[in-house]
Design a protein around this motif. Structure first.
Motif, PDB file in Angstrom:
ATOM      1  N   PHE A 139       0.961  -1.110   0.071  1.00 10.35           N
ATOM      2  CA  PHE A 139       0.189   0.235  -0.469  1.00 10.35           C
ATOM      3  C   PHE A 139       1.369   1.307  -0.114  1.00 10.35           C
ATOM      4  CE2 PHE A 139      -3.152  -3.348   2.481  1.00 10.35           C
ATOM      5  CZ  PHE A 139      -3.721  -3.669   1.489  1.00 10.35           C
ATOM      6  N   ARG A 152      -6.929  -5.491  -2.684  1.00  5.10           N
ATOM      7  CA  ARG A 152      -6.712  -4.601  -3.507  1.00  5.10           C
ATOM      8  C   ARG A 152      -6.971  -5.874  -4.931  1.00  5.10           C
ATOM      9  NH1 ARG A 152      -2.577  -1.375  -5.173  1.00  5.10           N
ATOM     10  NH2 ARG A 152      -1.812  -1.422  -3.470  1.00  5.10           N
ATOM     11  N   HIS A 197      -6.867  -7.034  -8.514  1.00  3.16           N
ATOM     12  CA  HIS A 197      -6.147  -7.673  -9.751  1.00  3.16           C
ATOM     13  C   HIS A 197      -6.920  -8.085 -11.163  1.00  3.16           C
ATOM     14  CE1 HIS A 197      -2.734  -7.598  -6.927  1.00  3.16           C
ATOM     15  NE2 HIS A 197      -3.555  -8.002  -5.559  1.00  3.16           N
ATOM     16  N   ARG A 218      -4.802  -2.522 -10.416  1.00  5.21           N
ATOM     17  CA  ARG A 218      -4.201  -3.123  -9.462  1.00  5.21           C
ATOM     18  C   ARG A 218      -4.985  -1.908  -8.399  1.00  5.21           C
ATOM     19  NH1 ARG A 218      -1.472  -7.347 -10.339  1.00  5.21           N
ATOM     20  NH2 ARG A 218       0.492  -7.342 -11.630  1.00  5.21           N
ATOM     21  N   ALA A 234      -6.609  -0.737  -5.112  1.00  2.00           N
ATOM     22  CA  ALA A 234      -6.897  -1.463  -3.370  1.00  2.00           C
ATOM     23  C   ALA A 234      -7.285  -0.088  -2.848  1.00  2.00           C
ATOM     24  CB  ALA A 234      -5.058  -1.144  -3.296  1.00  2.00           C
TER      25      ALA A 234
END
Length: 352
Positions: free
Chosen positions: A84, A311, A313, A323, A325
């Motif tokens: 992150f 997250r 993908h 991606r 998050a």
């Protein structure tokens, strides 16, 4: 007068000569019709040459080079849980938008404050191992009491160098430098920008101090090590920041400062399109700036935070990935715990 005995020998010689001539003529004709041993017949030549499919399989194609052996069987890299706020250990071409919003309180004030920090990162992979980057940022603060502030942070220019130590082990080396042009610097800073930068530091878990030190040129090398296998990622990181004052000597007493940050990221893929992650982050002033000296509690020397979240993908093309998050973070010690800091981070990297 001719006698019979004199004729018979002459007729035999003639017959013998005729047979010899006929045999010679026949041999000559066969020699003209049949090829020699050094020159194969067309049937033999056709049998010796490959057919069209065989020739295509054995001869190189003029349209382009052949694929390297084993290219079709090359294994795919294991999925990597992108941190992150820690730095990735892989070199990548990416555009990454990141926004962190912190909610906090102040002693003796019923109202709460809000700080927002937004960053935008551009990275381009020039080789499989090297990726230069540029990072920009902006911070805004609405405190529980006092004036709100809005300003730009110091831009960062740097590069990531990635090394594959083993099939499941990656080493990421980083070197960054800030350009000290952020808002609120110099000898006559806006009064609201000091609290705004301080609030921004905590909104970023005190991991991006270089971008808020608007009077300092900061050089910060860092290293990260990640284990990536079986859908699991474990990554550690450490960074040393050397801050050198280049402006605002009347407003900022510290000519130089040394800061240290470190972190741990753990991530796991539940399914190929979704991973979950958690981070433990810590920062410490190695030197003792004036602001730390003036803090009787000494709480500002160290800051420890934790974050966790999911997250996604999503593959958009052959080499393009999105991606996104969302993570929740909070302080584990003062002053962030005392001010009840709660941070919501939205991170949207687009890799290409």
């Amino acid at each position: 007068m001719i006698h019979k005995h004199s004729f018979r020998p002459s007729f035999g010689v003639l017959v013998g000569a005729s047979l010899v001539c006929l045999s010679a003529a026949r041999a000559s004709a066969q020699g003209a019709a049949e090829p020699s041993a050094a020159e194969p017949s067309p049937a033999d030549a056709a049998a010796a040459e490959p057919s069209a499919p065989e020739a295509a399989a054995t001869e190189p194609v003029a349209a382009g080079p052949a694929a390297p052996p084993g290219a079709a069987d090359k294994p795919k890299p294991p999925p990597y849980s992108l941190p992150f706020q820690l730095r990735p250990v892989v070199a990548a071409s990416v555009v990454r938008a990141d926004a962190a919003t912190a909610f906090y309180s102040a002693p003796g004030v019923s109202a709460s404050g809000t700080t927002s920090v937004s960053t935008l990162l551009f990275s381009y992979k020039v080789t499989d191992a090297l990726a230069p980057l540029v990072r920009l940022g902006i911070v805004s603060n609405s405190p529980p009491a006092g004036d709100s502030g809005l300003g730009f942070m110091n831009p960062v220019v740097g590069a990531t160098y990635s090394l594959k130590l083993a099939p499941a082990l990656r080493l990421g080396l980083f070197l960054g430098v800030t350009v000290p042009v952020g808002s609120g610097g110099g000898n006559a800073p806006s009064p609201e920008m000091g609290p705004t930068r301080t609030a921004g530091i905590y909104a970023r878990s005190a991991m991006d101090n270089a971008m808020f030190a608007v009077n300092d040129l900061t050089i910060f090398p860092g290293v990260g090590l990640a284990y990536i296998a079986h859908g699991f990622t474990a990554q550690v990181e450490a960074t040393v920041l050397q801050l050198l004052r280049v402006r605002g000597d009347e407003a900022q007493p510290d000519a130089s400062k040394t800061n240290f940050t470190a972190g741990l990221h753990l991530g796991y893929f539940i399914v190929p399109m979704l991973s979950i992650g958690a981070e433990l982050r810590h920062q410490r002033w190695i030197s003792t700036p004036v602001a730390v000296q003036r803090d009787a509690s000494r709480a500002t020397r160290d800051t420890t935070t934790v974050a966790f979240g999911p997250r996604g993908h999503f593959k958009l093309g052959e080499t393009m990935w999105l991606r996104p998050a969302i993570a929740f973070a909070m302080g584990l010690d003062d002053p962030m715990m005392a001010s009840e800091h709660k941070i919501l981070q939205v991170d949207i990297p687009f890799a290409f």
